[in-house]
Motif scaffolding. Sequence first.
Motif, mmCIF file in Angstrom:
data_model
loop_
_atom_site.group_PDB
_atom_site.id
_atom_site.type_symbol
_atom_site.label_atom_id
_atom_site.label_comp_id
_atom_site.label_asym_id
_atom_site.label_seq_id
_atom_site.Cartn_x
_atom_site.Cartn_y
_atom_site.Cartn_z
ATOM 1 N N LEU A 36 -45.472 -18.163 -23.863
ATOM 2 C CA LEU A 36 -46.612 -19.030 -23.619
ATOM 3 C C LEU A 36 -47.852 -18.293 -24.089
ATOM 4 O O LEU A 36 -47.844 -17.062 -24.224
ATOM 5 N N ARG A 37 -48.918 -19.020 -24.361
ATOM 6 C CA ARG A 37 -50.137 -18.374 -24.834
ATOM 7 C C ARG A 37 -51.356 -19.013 -24.184
ATOM 8 O O ARG A 37 -51.328 -20.178 -23.776
ATOM 9 N N GLN A 38 -52.401 -18.219 -24.128
ATOM 10 C CA GLN A 38 -53.666 -18.717 -23.590
ATOM 11 C C GLN A 38 -54.807 -18.179 -24.418
ATOM 12 O O GLN A 38 -54.984 -16.949 -24.530
ATOM 13 N N ALA A 39 -55.558 -19.093 -25.001
ATOM 14 C CA ALA A 39 -56.751 -18.729 -25.761
ATOM 15 C C ALA A 39 -57.959 -18.819 -24.838
ATOM 16 O O ALA A 39 -57.927 -19.549 -23.840
ATOM 17 N N PRO A 40 -59.036 -18.088 -25.139
ATOM 18 C CA PRO A 40 -60.231 -18.129 -24.291
ATOM 19 C C PRO A 40 -60.745 -19.556 -24.120
ATOM 20 O O PRO A 40 -60.892 -20.300 -25.090
ATOM 21 N N GLY A 41 -60.968 -19.948 -22.875
ATOM 22 C CA GLY A 41 -61.503 -21.267 -22.584
ATOM 23 C C GLY A 41 -60.500 -22.397 -22.653
ATOM 24 O O GLY A 41 -60.871 -23.563 -22.502
ATOM 25 N N LYS A 42 -59.242 -22.061 -22.883
ATOM 26 C CA LYS A 42 -58.208 -23.096 -22.977
ATOM 27 C C LYS A 42 -57.126 -22.875 -21.941
ATOM 28 O O LYS A 42 -56.971 -21.782 -21.409
ATOM 29 N N GLN A 43 -56.384 -23.933 -21.678
ATOM 30 C CA GLN A 43 -55.275 -23.824 -20.746
ATOM 31 C C GLN A 43 -54.100 -23.095 -21.398
ATOM 32 O O GLN A 43 -53.924 -23.122 -22.607
ATOM 33 N N ARG A 44 -53.308 -22.471 -20.577
ATOM 34 C CA ARG A 44 -52.106 -21.818 -21.061
ATOM 35 C C ARG A 44 -51.143 -22.884 -21.562
ATOM 36 O O ARG A 44 -50.996 -23.941 -20.944
ATOM 37 N N GLU A 45 -50.497 -22.628 -22.687
ATOM 38 C CA GLU A 45 -49.558 -23.608 -23.234
ATOM 39 C C GLU A 45 -48.232 -22.953 -23.606
ATOM 40 O O GLU A 45 -48.181 -21.775 -24.001
ATOM 41 N N PHE A 46 -47.199 -23.733 -23.476
ATOM 42 C CA PHE A 46 -45.871 -23.309 -23.893
ATOM 43 C C PHE A 46 -45.818 -23.257 -25.416
ATOM 44 O O PHE A 46 -46.316 -24.155 -26.084
ATOM 45 N N VAL A 47 -45.201 -22.207 -25.953
ATOM 46 C CA VAL A 47 -45.080 -22.042 -27.397
ATOM 47 C C VAL A 47 -43.629 -22.203 -27.848
ATOM 48 O O VAL A 47 -43.325 -23.001 -28.732
ATOM 49 N N ALA A 48 -42.748 -21.427 -27.249
ATOM 50 C CA ALA A 48 -41.336 -21.458 -27.662
ATOM 51 C C ALA A 48 -40.489 -20.866 -26.543
ATOM 52 O O ALA A 48 -40.970 -20.066 -25.749
ATOM 53 N N GLY A 49 -39.226 -21.271 -26.500
ATOM 54 C CA GLY A 49 -38.331 -20.729 -25.492
ATOM 55 C C GLY A 49 -36.893 -20.771 -25.956
ATOM 56 O O GLY A 49 -36.550 -21.514 -26.885
ATOM 57 N N ILE A 50 -36.078 -19.953 -25.322
ATOM 58 C CA ILE A 50 -34.665 -19.889 -25.654
ATOM 59 C C ILE A 50 -33.876 -19.671 -24.376
ATOM 60 O O ILE A 50 -34.322 -18.955 -23.476
ATOM 61 N N THR A 51 -32.736 -20.318 -24.274
ATOM 62 C CA THR A 51 -31.877 -20.081 -23.116
ATOM 63 C C THR A 51 -31.299 -18.673 -23.195
ATOM 64 O O THR A 51 -31.138 -18.118 -24.292
ATOM 65 N N TRP A 52 -31.018 -18.089 -22.056
ATOM 66 C CA TRP A 52 -30.501 -16.722 -22.035
ATOM 67 C C TRP A 52 -29.160 -16.633 -22.764
ATOM 68 O O TRP A 52 -28.805 -15.597 -23.300
ATOM 69 N N SER A 53 -28.444 -17.740 -22.795
ATOM 70 C CA SER A 53 -27.202 -17.777 -23.567
ATOM 71 C C SER A 53 -27.478 -17.748 -25.063
ATOM 72 O O SER A 53 -26.591 -17.465 -25.862
ATOM 73 N N GLY A 54 -28.695 -18.081 -25.445
ATOM 74 C CA GLY A 54 -29.050 -18.108 -26.860
ATOM 75 C C GLY A 54 -28.657 -19.393 -27.563
ATOM 76 O O GLY A 54 -28.846 -19.521 -28.774
ATOM 77 N N GLN A 55 -28.160 -20.364 -26.819
ATOM 78 C CA GLN A 55 -27.607 -21.557 -27.458
ATOM 79 C C GLN A 55 -28.634 -22.647 -27.729
ATOM 80 O O GLN A 55 -28.371 -23.550 -28.526
ATOM 81 N N ALA A 56 -29.751 -22.602 -27.063
ATOM 82 C CA ALA A 56 -30.739 -23.662 -27.239
ATOM 83 C C ALA A 56 -32.131 -23.078 -27.346
ATOM 84 O O ALA A 56 -32.470 -22.120 -26.649
ATOM 85 N N THR A 57 -32.939 -23.668 -28.223
ATOM 86 C CA THR A 57 -34.326 -23.254 -28.387
ATOM 87 C C THR A 57 -35.229 -24.468 -28.286
ATOM 88 O O THR A 57 -34.794 -25.618 -28.450
ATOM 89 N N LYS A 58 -36.497 -24.191 -28.040
ATOM 90 C CA LYS A 58 -37.483 -25.258 -27.909
ATOM 91 C C LYS A 58 -38.816 -24.740 -28.423
ATOM 92 O O LYS A 58 -39.144 -23.567 -28.207
ATOM 93 N N TYR A 59 -39.568 -25.606 -29.100
ATOM 94 C CA TYR A 59 -40.858 -25.217 -29.661
ATOM 95 C C TYR A 59 -41.914 -26.286 -29.406
ATOM 96 O O TYR A 59 -41.604 -27.481 -29.355
ATOM 97 N N VAL A 60 -43.151 -25.857 -29.321
ATOM 98 C CA VAL A 60 -44.252 -26.816 -29.329
ATOM 99 C C VAL A 60 -44.439 -27.268 -30.779
ATOM 100 O O VAL A 60 -44.171 -26.510 -31.724
ATOM 101 N N ASP A 61 -44.891 -28.486 -30.966
ATOM 102 C CA ASP A 61 -44.984 -29.054 -32.318
ATOM 103 C C ASP A 61 -45.840 -28.207 -33.260
ATOM 104 O O ASP A 61 -45.538 -28.081 -34.450
#
Length: 118
Positions: A36-61
């Motif tokens: 996740l990331r947070q820029a100054p003056g902005k809300q924290r946003e999800f960027v990318a994630g992966i399951t611990w199994s490594g089988q699935a990933t997810k990204y922000v557009d």
Amino acid sequence: VQLQASGGGVVQTGESLRLSCAASGRISTDYMIGWLRQAPGKQREFVAGITWSGQATKYVDSVEGRFTVSRDKFRSTVDLQMNSLKPEDTARYYCAAKTLSASDWYYWGQGTQVTVSS
């Protein structure tokens, strides 16, 4: 669960950086490790994630096709390869962990700064 993020820095537009999140403790396959990331003056946003199994990933557009999240089982890390960086990617990046069914992130690393100059 303990998380330690590293790899941030200052780069120019179009360059690449690789972030790494060292994960330890009781992490089961129903966990997701996210960036996740947070820029100054902005809300924290999800960027990318992966399951611990490594089988699935997810990204922000906004990073789809430029960022790649992966898990290194031997190093017990979750890495974020960031290519074609843009000034709007400038933020403090955090790695975090939660179960797949949870809406909130339970565990957090300390964050690492990424600055992209134009």
